[in-house]
Design a protein around this motif. Structure first.
Motif, PDB file in Angstrom:
ATOM      1  N   GLN A 289      30.262  -5.777 -11.203  1.00 28.53           N
ATOM      2  CA  GLN A 289      29.018  -5.981 -11.854  1.00 28.53           C
ATOM      3  C   GLN A 289      28.108  -6.146 -10.439  1.00 28.53           C
ATOM      4  N   SER A 290      28.422  -6.856  -9.532  1.00 30.30           N
ATOM      5  CA  SER A 290      27.627  -7.128  -8.251  1.00 30.30           C
ATOM      6  C   SER A 290      27.390  -5.791  -7.503  1.00 30.30           C
ATOM      7  N   GLN A 291      28.381  -5.077  -7.421  1.00 27.73           N
ATOM      8  CA  GLN A 291      28.193  -3.606  -6.779  1.00 27.73           C
ATOM      9  C   GLN A 291      27.392  -2.675  -7.554  1.00 27.73           C
ATOM     10  N   THR A 292      27.478  -2.910  -9.021  1.00 32.40           N
ATOM     11  CA  THR A 292      26.610  -1.939  -9.597  1.00 32.40           C
ATOM     12  C   THR A 292      25.304  -2.442  -9.454  1.00 32.40           C
ATOM     13  N   ILE A 293      24.935  -3.833  -9.561  1.00 27.32           N
ATOM     14  CA  ILE A 293      23.411  -4.121  -9.298  1.00 27.32           C
ATOM     15  C   ILE A 293      23.166  -3.744  -7.970  1.00 27.32           C
ATOM     16  N   GLN A 294      23.928  -3.855  -6.685  1.00 31.59           N
ATOM     17  CA  GLN A 294      23.606  -3.443  -5.308  1.00 31.59           C
ATOM     18  C   GLN A 294      23.335  -1.937  -5.320  1.00 31.59           C
ATOM     19  N   SER A 295      24.193  -1.279  -6.138  1.00 29.48           N
ATOM     20  CA  SER A 295      23.962   0.192  -5.980  1.00 29.48           C
ATOM     21  C   SER A 295      22.718   0.575  -6.675  1.00 29.48           C
ATOM     22  N   ASP A 296      22.451  -0.063  -7.878  1.00 29.73           N
ATOM     23  CA  ASP A 296      21.326   0.247  -8.594  1.00 29.73           C
ATOM     24  C   ASP A 296      19.853  -0.149  -7.780  1.00 29.73           C
ATOM     25  N   ILE A 297      19.897  -1.273  -6.888  1.00 30.34           N
ATOM     26  CA  ILE A 297      18.802  -1.602  -6.279  1.00 30.34           C
ATOM     27  C   ILE A 297      18.502  -0.815  -5.359  1.00 30.34           C
ATOM     28  N   LYS A 298      19.486  -0.042  -4.633  1.00 26.45           N
ATOM     29  CA  LYS A 298      19.558   0.929  -3.813  1.00 26.45           C
ATOM     30  C   LYS A 298      18.774   2.151  -4.187  1.00 26.45           C
TER      31      LYS A 298
ATOM     32  N   LYS B  16      13.130 -20.061 -10.826  1.00 25.96           N
ATOM     33  CA  LYS B  16      13.338 -20.974  -9.698  1.00 25.96           C
ATOM     34  C   LYS B  16      14.504 -21.871  -9.792  1.00 25.96           C
ATOM     35  N   ASP B  17      15.070 -21.596  -8.775  1.00 28.77           N
ATOM     36  CA  ASP B  17      16.582 -22.358  -8.740  1.00 28.77           C
ATOM     37  C   ASP B  17      16.247 -23.880  -8.652  1.00 28.77           C
ATOM     38  N   LYS B  18      16.745 -24.575  -9.560  1.00 31.10           N
ATOM     39  CA  LYS B  18      16.489 -26.275  -9.945  1.00 31.10           C
ATOM     40  C   LYS B  18      17.021 -27.057  -8.654  1.00 31.10           C
ATOM     41  N   LYS B  19      18.000 -26.394  -7.909  1.00 29.48           N
ATOM     42  CA  LYS B  19      18.799 -27.121  -6.849  1.00 29.48           C
ATOM     43  C   LYS B  19      17.921 -26.665  -5.499  1.00 29.48           C
ATOM     44  N   SER B  20      17.747 -25.640  -5.203  1.00 30.87           N
ATOM     45  CA  SER B  20      16.984 -25.309  -3.953  1.00 30.87           C
ATOM     46  C   SER B  20      15.451 -25.043  -4.054  1.00 30.87           C
ATOM     47  N   GLY B  21      14.995 -24.883  -5.226  1.00 30.78           N
ATOM     48  CA  GLY B  21      13.587 -24.676  -5.517  1.00 30.78           C
ATOM     49  C   GLY B  21      13.056 -23.208  -5.083  1.00 30.78           C
ATOM     50  N   GLU B  22      14.072 -22.353  -4.585  1.00 31.90           N
ATOM     51  CA  GLU B  22      13.982 -20.941  -4.201  1.00 31.90           C
ATOM     52  C   GLU B  22      13.831 -20.021  -5.525  1.00 31.90           C
ATOM     53  N   LYS B  23      13.372 -18.972  -5.309  1.00 31.00           N
ATOM     54  CA  LYS B  23      13.333 -18.114  -6.650  1.00 31.00           C
ATOM     55  C   LYS B  23      14.496 -17.221  -6.399  1.00 31.00           C
ATOM     56  N   VAL B  24      15.190 -16.840  -7.810  1.00 35.67           N
ATOM     57  CA  VAL B  24      16.405 -16.086  -7.996  1.00 35.67           C
ATOM     58  C   VAL B  24      16.174 -15.139  -9.008  1.00 35.67           C
ATOM     59  N   THR B  25      17.114 -14.080  -9.139  1.00 29.34           N
ATOM     60  CA  THR B  25      17.040 -13.362 -10.205  1.00 29.34           C
ATOM     61  C   THR B  25      17.929 -13.905 -11.092  1.00 29.34           C
ATOM     62  N   SER B  26      17.793 -13.246 -12.201  1.00 30.73           N
ATOM     63  CA  SER B  26      18.608 -13.501 -13.518  1.00 30.73           C
ATOM     64  C   SER B  26      20.201 -13.307 -13.232  1.00 30.73           C
ATOM     65  N   PHE B  27      20.520 -12.521 -12.104  1.00 32.38           N
ATOM     66  CA  PHE B  27      22.141 -12.544 -11.850  1.00 32.38           C
ATOM     67  C   PHE B  27      22.177 -13.433 -10.645  1.00 32.38           C
ATOM     68  N   ASN B  28      21.478 -14.406 -10.387  1.00 33.26           N
ATOM     69  CA  ASN B  28      21.569 -15.458  -9.339  1.00 33.26           C
ATOM     70  C   ASN B  28      21.440 -15.112  -7.996  1.00 33.26           C
TER      71      ASN B  28
ATOM     72  N   LYS C 238      19.364 -14.659  -4.652  1.00 30.95           N
ATOM     73  CA  LYS C 238      18.173 -15.433  -3.845  1.00 30.95           C
ATOM     74  C   LYS C 238      17.265 -14.327  -3.683  1.00 30.95           C
ATOM     75  N   ILE C 239      15.950 -14.342  -3.897  1.00 29.68           N
ATOM     76  CA  ILE C 239      15.106 -13.540  -3.840  1.00 29.68           C
ATOM     77  C   ILE C 239      14.771 -12.826  -2.402  1.00 29.68           C
ATOM     78  N   SER C 240      14.936 -14.074  -1.621  1.00 34.36           N
ATOM     79  CA  SER C 240      14.605 -13.805  -0.232  1.00 34.36           C
ATOM     80  C   SER C 240      15.892 -12.808   0.726  1.00 34.36           C
ATOM     81  N   THR C 241      17.029 -13.025   0.060  1.00 34.74           N
ATOM     82  CA  THR C 241      17.933 -12.091   0.074  1.00 34.74           C
ATOM     83  C   THR C 241      17.867 -10.837  -0.324  1.00 34.74           C
ATOM     84  N   LEU C 242      17.465 -10.704  -1.429  1.00 35.54           N
ATOM     85  CA  LEU C 242      17.212  -9.283  -2.276  1.00 35.54           C
ATOM     86  C   LEU C 242      16.011  -8.397  -1.435  1.00 35.54           C
ATOM     87  N   LYS C 243      14.989  -9.338  -1.093  1.00 35.99           N
ATOM     88  CA  LYS C 243      13.978  -8.671  -0.400  1.00 35.99           C
ATOM     89  C   LYS C 243      14.261  -8.082   0.987  1.00 35.99           C
TER      90      LYS C 243
END
Length: 168
Positions: free
Chosen positions: A23-32, A136-148, A150-155
């Motif tokens: 699923q993770s690989q599919t998400i990465q492929s889809d994002i590309k 918003k991730d409750k622990k880090s306060g950073e925005k995340v996607t529904s597949f958890n 981090k938005i900073s990594t995705l960007k």
């Protein structure tokens, strides 16, 4: 009996892990693919939704206005952008389309957008796949996607795809 249960438990965990990894690989492929095929990629917040009938009163469309936090591709220089989606509610009549994104007021999103060449409106690319709801991730306060992720990594990943595309 215990050995058999243990065997099935091990098989369950292995298949769950492989399924998650796939699923993770599919998400990465889809994002590309989404990054390469979109005209605009943005992070923003839904600030308004307005549904209305088309000219013939045969279909309902919703205009979703977003306050843009950041353009990752196709910087429009605009603080807001309107994206049109099929479906919505007008009065007591509602239309719902499967596999199309829906939006909530004040929802944080990342959108992959395509310009409709016919009427110059903006549409979400690939239906619901072109919309990521951000939390918003409750622990880090950073925005995340529904597949958890981090938005900073995705960007960073998206910007890399866009940069490679521009170099071609």
């Amino acid at each position: 009996m215990q050995k058999l249960c243990g065997f099935f438990l091990i098989v369950f965990f292995i298949t769950s892990f492989l399924s998650f990894k796939g699923q993770s690989q599919t998400i990465q492929s889809d994002i590309k693919k989404l990054s390469e095929n979109s005209d605009i990629i943005l992070e923003g917040k839904v600030i308004q939704k307005k549904s209305s009938w088309n000219e013939n009163k045969t279909s309902i469309y919703t205009d979703v206005t977003l306050l843009v936090d950041e353009y990752l591709k196709g910087d429009q220089g605009k603080k807001t952008i309107v994206v049109t989606t099929p479906g919505g509610e007008v009065g007591e009549v509602g239309e719902l389309y499967t596999h199309m994104p829906s939006f909530k007021s004040d929802e944080d999103v990342m959108l992959f957008v395509k310009e409709d060449k016919r009427d110059k409106s903006y549409k979400v690319l690939n239906g619901e796949d072109g919309k990521l709801t951000l939390y918003k991730d409750k622990k880090s306060g950073e925005k995340v996607t529904s597949f958890n992720q981090k938005i900073s990594t995705l960007k960073k990943e998206i910007k890399s795809y866009v940069e490679k595309q521009q170099q071609k």
